[in-house]
Design an enzyme around this catalytic site. Sequence first.
Site, PDB file in Angstrom:
ATOM      1  N   LYS A  20       0.887  -1.334   0.016  1.00 58.51           N
ATOM      2  CA  LYS A  20      -0.011   0.128   0.060  1.00 58.51           C
ATOM      3  C   LYS A  20       0.947   1.270  -0.020  1.00 58.51           C
ATOM      4  O   LYS A  20       0.464   2.228  -0.672  1.00 58.51           O
ATOM      5  CB  LYS A  20      -0.829   0.019   1.294  1.00 58.51           C
ATOM      6  CG  LYS A  20      -1.662   0.991   1.690  1.00 58.51           C
ATOM      7  CD  LYS A  20      -2.430   0.532   2.904  1.00 58.51           C
ATOM      8  CE  LYS A  20      -1.822   0.079   4.064  1.00 58.51           C
ATOM      9  NZ  LYS A  20      -1.642   0.884   5.000  1.00 58.51           N
ATOM     10  N   ARG A  95      -9.395   3.848  10.023  1.00 57.95           N
ATOM     11  CA  ARG A  95      -8.805   2.575  10.405  1.00 57.95           C
ATOM     12  C   ARG A  95     -10.307   1.648  11.204  1.00 57.95           C
ATOM     13  O   ARG A  95      -9.879   0.550  11.533  1.00 57.95           O
ATOM     14  CB  ARG A  95      -7.772   2.858  11.511  1.00 57.95           C
ATOM     15  CG  ARG A  95      -6.373   2.988  11.015  1.00 57.95           C
ATOM     16  CD  ARG A  95      -5.788   1.720  10.738  1.00 57.95           C
ATOM     17  NE  ARG A  95      -4.226   1.528  11.389  1.00 57.95           N
ATOM     18  CZ  ARG A  95      -3.326   2.213  10.827  1.00 57.95           C
ATOM     19  NH1 ARG A  95      -3.168   2.979   9.790  1.00 57.95           N
ATOM     20  NH2 ARG A  95      -2.333   2.009  11.428  1.00 57.95           N
ATOM     21  N   ARG A 129      11.262  -6.284   5.994  1.00 57.22           N
ATOM     22  CA  ARG A 129      11.324  -4.850   5.964  1.00 57.22           C
ATOM     23  C   ARG A 129      12.346  -4.032   6.583  1.00 57.22           C
ATOM     24  O   ARG A 129      12.403  -4.340   7.739  1.00 57.22           O
ATOM     25  CB  ARG A 129       9.887  -4.215   6.110  1.00 57.22           C
ATOM     26  CG  ARG A 129       9.756  -2.791   5.525  1.00 57.22           C
ATOM     27  CD  ARG A 129       8.138  -2.613   5.309  1.00 57.22           C
ATOM     28  NE  ARG A 129       7.390  -2.480   6.599  1.00 57.22           N
ATOM     29  CZ  ARG A 129       6.151  -2.103   6.531  1.00 57.22           C
ATOM     30  NH1 ARG A 129       5.443  -1.929   5.352  1.00 57.22           N
ATOM     31  NH2 ARG A 129       5.513  -1.872   7.670  1.00 57.22           N
ATOM     32  N   ARG A 161      11.950  -1.357  11.850  1.00 54.74           N
ATOM     33  CA  ARG A 161      10.854  -0.420  12.550  1.00 54.74           C
ATOM     34  C   ARG A 161      10.540  -1.336  13.829  1.00 54.74           C
ATOM     35  O   ARG A 161      10.227  -2.512  13.863  1.00 54.74           O
ATOM     36  CB  ARG A 161       9.797  -0.276  11.743  1.00 54.74           C
ATOM     37  CG  ARG A 161       9.762   1.337  11.597  1.00 54.74           C
ATOM     38  CD  ARG A 161       8.344   1.701  10.303  1.00 54.74           C
ATOM     39  NE  ARG A 161       7.320   1.204  10.904  1.00 54.74           N
ATOM     40  CZ  ARG A 161       6.294   1.494  10.093  1.00 54.74           C
ATOM     41  NH1 ARG A 161       6.278   1.900   8.903  1.00 54.74           N
ATOM     42  NH2 ARG A 161       5.031   1.264  10.618  1.00 54.74           N
ATOM     43  N   ARG A 172      -0.678  -5.833  14.789  1.00 52.63           N
ATOM     44  CA  ARG A 172      -1.319  -5.193  13.893  1.00 52.63           C
ATOM     45  C   ARG A 172      -2.102  -5.955  12.745  1.00 52.63           C
ATOM     46  O   ARG A 172      -3.093  -5.361  12.391  1.00 52.63           O
ATOM     47  CB  ARG A 172      -0.199  -4.376  13.124  1.00 52.63           C
ATOM     48  CG  ARG A 172       0.613  -3.393  13.992  1.00 52.63           C
ATOM     49  CD  ARG A 172       1.940  -3.242  13.759  1.00 52.63           C
ATOM     50  NE  ARG A 172       2.072  -2.202  12.686  1.00 52.63           N
ATOM     51  CZ  ARG A 172       2.941  -2.104  11.580  1.00 52.63           C
ATOM     52  NH1 ARG A 172       4.040  -2.885  11.725  1.00 52.63           N
ATOM     53  NH2 ARG A 172       2.749  -1.019  10.564  1.00 52.63           N
TER      54      ARG A 172
HETATM   55  P1  AMP Z   1       0.988   2.857  10.116  1.00 52.49           P
HETATM   56  O1  AMP Z   1       2.259   3.331   9.678  1.00 52.49           O
HETATM   57  O2  AMP Z   1      -0.005   3.249   9.299  1.00 52.49           O
HETATM   58  O3  AMP Z   1       0.874   1.425  10.281  1.00 52.49           O
HETATM   59  O4  AMP Z   1       0.582   3.590  11.447  1.00 52.49           O
HETATM   60  C1  AMP Z   1       1.399   3.678  12.549  1.00 52.49           C
HETATM   61  C2  AMP Z   1       0.561   3.856  13.774  1.00 52.49           C
HETATM   62  O5  AMP Z   1       0.216   5.355  13.818  1.00 52.49           O
HETATM   63  C3  AMP Z   1      -0.246   2.947  14.240  1.00 52.49           C
HETATM   64  O6  AMP Z   1      -0.140   1.775  14.759  1.00 52.49           O
HETATM   65  C4  AMP Z   1      -1.246   3.825  15.011  1.00 52.49           C
HETATM   66  O7  AMP Z   1      -0.541   3.880  16.269  1.00 52.49           O
HETATM   67  C5  AMP Z   1      -1.052   5.261  14.368  1.00 52.49           C
HETATM   68  N1  AMP Z   1      -1.992   5.561  13.630  1.00 52.49           N
HETATM   69  C6  AMP Z   1      -2.013   5.817  12.362  1.00 52.49           C
HETATM   70  N2  AMP Z   1      -3.304   5.885  11.682  1.00 52.49           N
HETATM   71  C7  AMP Z   1      -4.168   5.812  12.547  1.00 52.49           C
HETATM   72  C8  AMP Z   1      -5.597   6.017  12.623  1.00 52.49           C
HETATM   73  N3  AMP Z   1      -6.203   6.236  11.486  1.00 52.49           N
HETATM   74  N4  AMP Z   1      -6.211   6.113  13.727  1.00 52.49           N
HETATM   75  C9  AMP Z   1      -5.475   5.804  14.891  1.00 52.49           C
HETATM   76  N5  AMP Z   1      -4.248   5.316  14.952  1.00 52.49           N
HETATM   77  C10 AMP Z   1      -3.579   5.640  13.904  1.00 52.49           C
END
Ligand code: AMP
Length: 213
Positions: A20, A95, A129, A161, A172
């Site tokens: 993505k 989300r 990754r 990461r 996740r």
């Molecule tokens: P990602 O890089 O999209 O996996 O996001 C990393 C982290 O950012 C997630 O595990 C959440 O802690 C926070 N996060 C990102 N987008 C959201 C969202 N729409 N709602 C709540 N937390 C978010």
Amino acid sequence: MTPHEGQKRLILIGPQGSGKGTQGELLSVYLQIPTISTGHLCRTEIEHGTELGKSIEQYVRAGELVPDEIVIQMLKKRITEFDAQDGFIIDGFPRTVAQAEEAESWLRPTKVIVIEIDDAQAVERMSQRRACSQCRYKTTADFVAKHGDECPRCSGKIVQREDDLPEAIQHRLNTYHQITQPVVSYYEAHGLIERFDGAQTIPKVFMEIAHVL
Ligand code: AMP
């Protein structure tokens, strides 16, 4: 913010490891509109040590969702910035169905792109990754095994990461299935969903997406 004629307001949905982020970057160049990642917005606040960053740090580190009002506040501000006038691609929001419902009046997506991949492949890709801790250059564990952990772009250190460690990955993915997949059904009812097979090569997925835009 009321959408104007021809404005592309795209949402990308897919589990971690579906490609993505990569497709977002390619689409951004192709369509000349920014990709806005809510995860990136969160990490930037944390790195800059802002008050907001301090308040969300514990959630992000644990791979937990940040409270809705904080993410919504950050995103609403970001999509009204100048570079997003002709549209935007959002990666990471909504989300949850609650976020999609709250965003009904201001997000108004024109299409929701879903990239699908099974869990086993997602885990395999995510555990590969690696990224530079300084410039975020993306690479793989295989590259580090062969060439060492010095970033070829900025000489920074290449790391994994924290939320890509095995326990956090599974957490996740579970969150994705339980909480984010219902968002796909939500937008399906609005007739906005386009699905793609993320197990294909990057160019193939990109060509298929570009074709429907
Ligand atoms: P990602 O890089 O999209 O996996 O996001 C990393 C982290 O950012 C997630 O595990 C959440 O802690 C926070 N996060 C990102 N987008 C959201 C969202 N729409 N709602 C709540 N937390 C978010």
